[in-house]
Design a protein around this motif. Structure first.
Motif, PDB file in Angstrom:
ATOM      1  N   ILE A  58       3.924   5.725  -3.871  1.00  0.00           N
ATOM      2  CA  ILE A  58       3.166   5.131  -5.319  1.00  0.00           C
ATOM      3  C   ILE A  58       2.331   5.688  -6.454  1.00  0.00           C
ATOM      4  N   ASN A  59       0.915   5.639  -4.965  1.00  0.00           N
ATOM      5  CA  ASN A  59      -0.392   5.546  -5.644  1.00  0.00           C
ATOM      6  C   ASN A  59      -0.372   7.749  -6.262  1.00  0.00           C
ATOM      7  N   THR A  97       9.526   5.066  -9.518  1.00  0.00           N
ATOM      8  CA  THR A  97       8.565   4.330  -8.459  1.00  0.00           C
ATOM      9  C   THR A  97       7.602   3.478  -8.936  1.00  0.00           C
ATOM     10  N   ALA A  98       7.878   3.200 -10.149  1.00  0.00           N
ATOM     11  CA  ALA A  98       7.464   1.949 -11.224  1.00  0.00           C
ATOM     12  C   ALA A  98       8.657   0.992 -11.536  1.00  0.00           C
ATOM     13  N   GLY A 129       7.155   1.061   4.572  1.00  0.00           N
ATOM     14  CA  GLY A 129       6.417   0.481   3.306  1.00  0.00           C
ATOM     15  C   GLY A 129       5.430   1.363   3.043  1.00  0.00           C
ATOM     16  N   PRO A 180      11.329  -0.148  -8.588  1.00  0.00           N
ATOM     17  CA  PRO A 180      10.866  -1.261  -7.760  1.00  0.00           C
ATOM     18  C   PRO A 180       9.461  -1.484  -7.391  1.00  0.00           C
ATOM     19  N   SER A 181       8.152  -1.147  -7.265  1.00  0.00           N
ATOM     20  CA  SER A 181       7.326  -1.833  -7.051  1.00  0.00           C
ATOM     21  C   SER A 181       7.463  -3.019  -7.873  1.00  0.00           C
ATOM     22  N   THR A 182       7.447  -2.538  -9.084  1.00  0.00           N
ATOM     23  CA  THR A 182       7.338  -3.812 -10.145  1.00  0.00           C
ATOM     24  C   THR A 182       7.825  -4.977  -9.112  1.00  0.00           C
ATOM     25  N   TYR A 222       6.091   4.494   1.015  1.00  0.00           N
ATOM     26  CA  TYR A 222       6.662   3.956  -0.350  1.00  0.00           C
ATOM     27  C   TYR A 222       5.712   3.594  -0.819  1.00  0.00           C
ATOM     28  N   LEU A 223       4.321   3.318  -0.609  1.00  0.00           N
ATOM     29  CA  LEU A 223       2.760   3.034  -1.104  1.00  0.00           C
ATOM     30  C   LEU A 223       2.346   3.866  -1.056  1.00  0.00           C
ATOM     31  N   LEU A 245       9.083  -5.899  -6.732  1.00  0.00           N
ATOM     32  CA  LEU A 245       8.433  -6.217  -4.964  1.00  0.00           C
ATOM     33  C   LEU A 245       7.434  -7.332  -5.062  1.00  0.00           C
ATOM     34  N   ALA A 246       6.941  -6.751  -6.491  1.00  0.00           N
ATOM     35  CA  ALA A 246       5.179  -7.331  -6.849  1.00  0.00           C
ATOM     36  C   ALA A 246       5.281  -8.212  -7.396  1.00  0.00           C
TER      37      ALA A 246
END
Length: 200
Positions: free
Chosen positions: A41-42, A84-85, A34, A87-89, A37-38, A91-92
Motif C-alpha cells: 500500500i505504502n 491496493t486501495a 499484514g 481492500p485497504s478501504t 500488504y501495508l 479493512l479500514a
C-alpha cells in the motif's frame, strides 16, 4: 528532493519490512502477510503521490513513442492503485467499526455496572459475534436487573449486541478483601522475581 524520499522510506517502508522480518523469525505468518500488504500500500501511494507532485510542479513528463503502450501503462497503474486501495478501504472501515463498538461497549460497562455491591472482575468484548462477556463478583444481580440493563443496549448504540454474564452464587464475597489479597500476591511475586534477578 532528498529529504522527502528519505522520510517516506524511513517512516512508511522500513517499519512494515521489519515487522515482516519479525513475523518470519517467530513463525507468525499473519504478521508477515499484514506487514507486506501495508508495505505494498505504502509503495503504491508513494508512487501515486510522486506522480501528483510532478503534475503540480509541471516538471517534464515521460513521453511514450507508442500511444498504445502509454494507454497500457496508465491502465496498469490505475488497476494496481485500485487493487491496493479497495481492500485497504474495506479493512479500514471494518477496523473503525470494531473500534467504535469496543469504545461504546466499554462506556456501557462503566455506566451500567458501576454498582456498590457488585464489581466487574473481567470483561471480554467480541466484535465478531457482538458479544459483551462479563465476570461479576459480589452480590449476584437478578434476572430482571440484567434484562433492564440489556434493554438499554440500543440507547448506547449497541444494537444487535448481547450480554453474557458470569457471576458468583456466593453473596458473601468481600470485594475489598479480595483486592487486598490479589495485591499482596502480586507484591510477593514481584519481590521474589527481584530476588531471583539479584542472585543471577
Amino acid at each position: 528532493s532528498n529529504v522527502i524520499p528519505g522520510v517516506a522510506i524511513a517512516t512508511a517502508l522500513m517499519p512494515p519490512v521489519c515487522t515482516a522480518g519479525f513475523g518470519i523469525a517467530t513463525g507468525q505468518w499473519s504478521f508477515v502477510g499484514g506487514a507486506l500488504y501495508l508495505y505494498t500500500i505504502n509503495c503504491v501511494f508513494i508512487g501515486l503521490a510522486t506522480v501528483i507532485g510532478i503534475r503540480v510542479l509541471r516538471l517534464k513528463r515521460h513521453s511514450f513513442a507508442d500511444a498504445r503502450v502509454e494507454r497500457h501503462v496508465k491502465l496498469s497503474l490505475l488497476l494496481i492503485a485500485l487493487g491496493t486501495a479497495v481492500p485497504s478501504t474495506y479493512l479500514a472501515f471494518n477496523l473503525v467499526k470494531d473500534e467504535v463498538f469496543k469504545s461504546n461497549a466499554k462506556k456501557f460497562i462503566a455506566q451500567e455496572f458501576a454498582l456498590n455491591d457488585t464489581q466487574v472482575a473481567n470483561s471480554k468484548i467480541d466484535t465478531q459475534t457482538r458479544t459483551i462477556e462479563l465476570a461479576l463478583i459480589g452480590l449476584p444481580l437478578s434476572q430482571s436487573t440484567l434484562q433492564n440493563i440489556e434493554g438499554r443496549l440500543s440507547v448506547a448504540k449497541l444494537d444487535g449486541a448481547r450480554i453474557v454474564v458470569h457471576q458468583t452464587g456466593d453473596n458473601s464475597v468481600d470485594v475489598t478483601a479480595l483486592k487486598s489479597s490479589l495485591l499482596s500476591d502480586l507484591y510477593a511475586n514481584g519481590q521474589e522475581a527481584l530476588r531471583q534477578k539479584d542472585e543471577e
